[in-house]
Design a protein around this motif. Sequence first.
Motif, PDB file in Angstrom:
ATOM      1  N   ARG A   1       0.946  -1.146  -0.224  1.00  0.00           N
ATOM      2  CA  ARG A   1      -0.127   0.279   0.010  1.00  0.00           C
ATOM      3  C   ARG A   1       0.550   0.805  -0.234  1.00  0.00           C
ATOM      4  NH1 ARG A   1      -3.304  -0.067   4.739  1.00  0.00           N
ATOM      5  NH2 ARG A   1      -4.980  -1.322   3.059  1.00  0.00           N
TER       6      ARG A   1
ATOM      7  N   TYR B   1      -2.893  10.227  -3.512  1.00  0.00           N
ATOM      8  CA  TYR B   1      -2.525   9.432  -4.673  1.00  0.00           C
ATOM      9  C   TYR B   1      -2.892   8.103  -3.386  1.00  0.00           C
ATOM     10  CZ  TYR B   1      -1.536   6.407  -8.211  1.00  0.00           C
ATOM     11  OH  TYR B   1      -1.725   5.078  -9.360  1.00  0.00           O
TER      12      TYR B   1
ATOM     13  N   ARG C   1      -6.799  -5.499  -7.189  1.00  0.00           N
ATOM     14  CA  ARG C   1      -5.593  -4.125  -7.610  1.00  0.00           C
ATOM     15  C   ARG C   1      -7.125  -2.841  -7.377  1.00  0.00           C
ATOM     16  NH1 ARG C   1      -0.070  -4.593 -11.292  1.00  0.00           N
ATOM     17  NH2 ARG C   1       0.401  -6.136  -9.835  1.00  0.00           N
TER      18      ARG C   1
ATOM     19  N   THR D   1       0.765   5.204  -0.265  1.00  0.00           N
ATOM     20  CA  THR D   1      -0.003   6.663  -0.315  1.00  0.00           C
ATOM     21  C   THR D   1       0.935   7.417   0.004  1.00  0.00           C
ATOM     22  OG1 THR D   1      -1.377   5.023   1.439  1.00  0.00           O
ATOM     23  CG2 THR D   1      -1.822   7.420   1.487  1.00  0.00           C
TER      24      THR D   1
ATOM     25  N   TYR E   1      -2.098   3.405  -3.799  1.00  0.00           N
ATOM     26  CA  TYR E   1      -2.020   2.015  -4.746  1.00  0.00           C
ATOM     27  C   TYR E   1      -2.319   1.353  -4.032  1.00  0.00           C
ATOM     28  CZ  TYR E   1      -0.449  -1.217  -7.389  1.00  0.00           C
ATOM     29  OH  TYR E   1       0.327  -2.415  -8.080  1.00  0.00           O
ATOM     30  N   GLU E   2      -2.849   0.194  -3.942  1.00  0.00           N
ATOM     31  CA  GLU E   2      -2.896  -1.371  -3.325  1.00  0.00           C
ATOM     32  C   GLU E   2      -2.715  -2.002  -4.389  1.00  0.00           C
ATOM     33  OE1 GLU E   2      -5.710   0.000   0.555  1.00  0.00           O
ATOM     34  OE2 GLU E   2      -6.433  -0.167  -1.352  1.00  0.00           O
TER      35      GLU E   2
ATOM     36  N   ASN F   1      -6.243   1.580  -7.619  1.00  0.00           N
ATOM     37  CA  ASN F   1      -5.385   3.072  -7.756  1.00  0.00           C
ATOM     38  C   ASN F   1      -6.241   3.618  -7.488  1.00  0.00           C
ATOM     39  OD1 ASN F   1      -4.705   3.647 -10.779  1.00  0.00           O
ATOM     40  ND2 ASN F   1      -4.349   1.222 -10.246  1.00  0.00           N
TER      41      ASN F   1
ATOM     42  N   THR G   1     -10.743   7.846  -1.582  1.00  0.00           N
ATOM     43  CA  THR G   1     -10.639   8.087  -2.838  1.00  0.00           C
ATOM     44  C   THR G   1     -11.562   8.780  -3.985  1.00  0.00           C
ATOM     45  OG1 THR G   1     -11.808   5.999  -3.183  1.00  0.00           O
ATOM     46  CG2 THR G   1      -9.131   6.149  -2.280  1.00  0.00           C
TER      47      THR G   1
END
Length: 204
Positions: free
Chosen positions: A79, A106, A116, A81, A108-109, A118, A146
Amino acid sequence: GRTGASEKFTGAVGVKATLASDRDRLVLTGKVDRAEDKGVETANREFAGLDYSAFFTSDQGWYVRTSVERDEIKSLDLRSTTATGFSRKLLRTAAVDIEFRSGASYLYEDYATGKRFNSPGLDISLLNTWAIKAAKLTTAFTYVPTFRDWTNYRLHHESGLEVPLSVSLWKLKLGLSNDYQSIPAAGVDRVDTTYFTSLLLNWK
């Protein structure tokens, strides 16, 4: 740890370094958690973060922060951030310091299940420090929604009480932190709560 009729091990290491002046502040954070209960792994997490803020006037400034995290129990391979924006002092006195932050983020995982996610989003924080004689109470709230899915957001809260020890350079900090994820991986609770004790070394 415990061995014999039952087998249990819990270990955690955390380091947090802060370099601060009247105009800027740099915070570096690192954490590692490991735990097993009767041969079953119950904690396996690493976290690293950087937070920098600077004020171009006495009340207004900017900030940037980034962090990376891995948590095997949550099937989280990565993850990441990153956030940046503006900060404003709502109140600054000798005893109280309240700072409000708002900006863009932003997220992203990447999960071990193959999932996934993002998305850009918002980053909203409230930081509070309250000096009570020789002690100091700190509280931080962060809300990160998000844009891709407004129902997917994270809330973070941390509060701690710092009290000086007999030696002037050392302090003891007692606190707790809560991490809330609105859409966790399957079989994972939304809220993680951690109680901690830290030994702080302060110098100028």
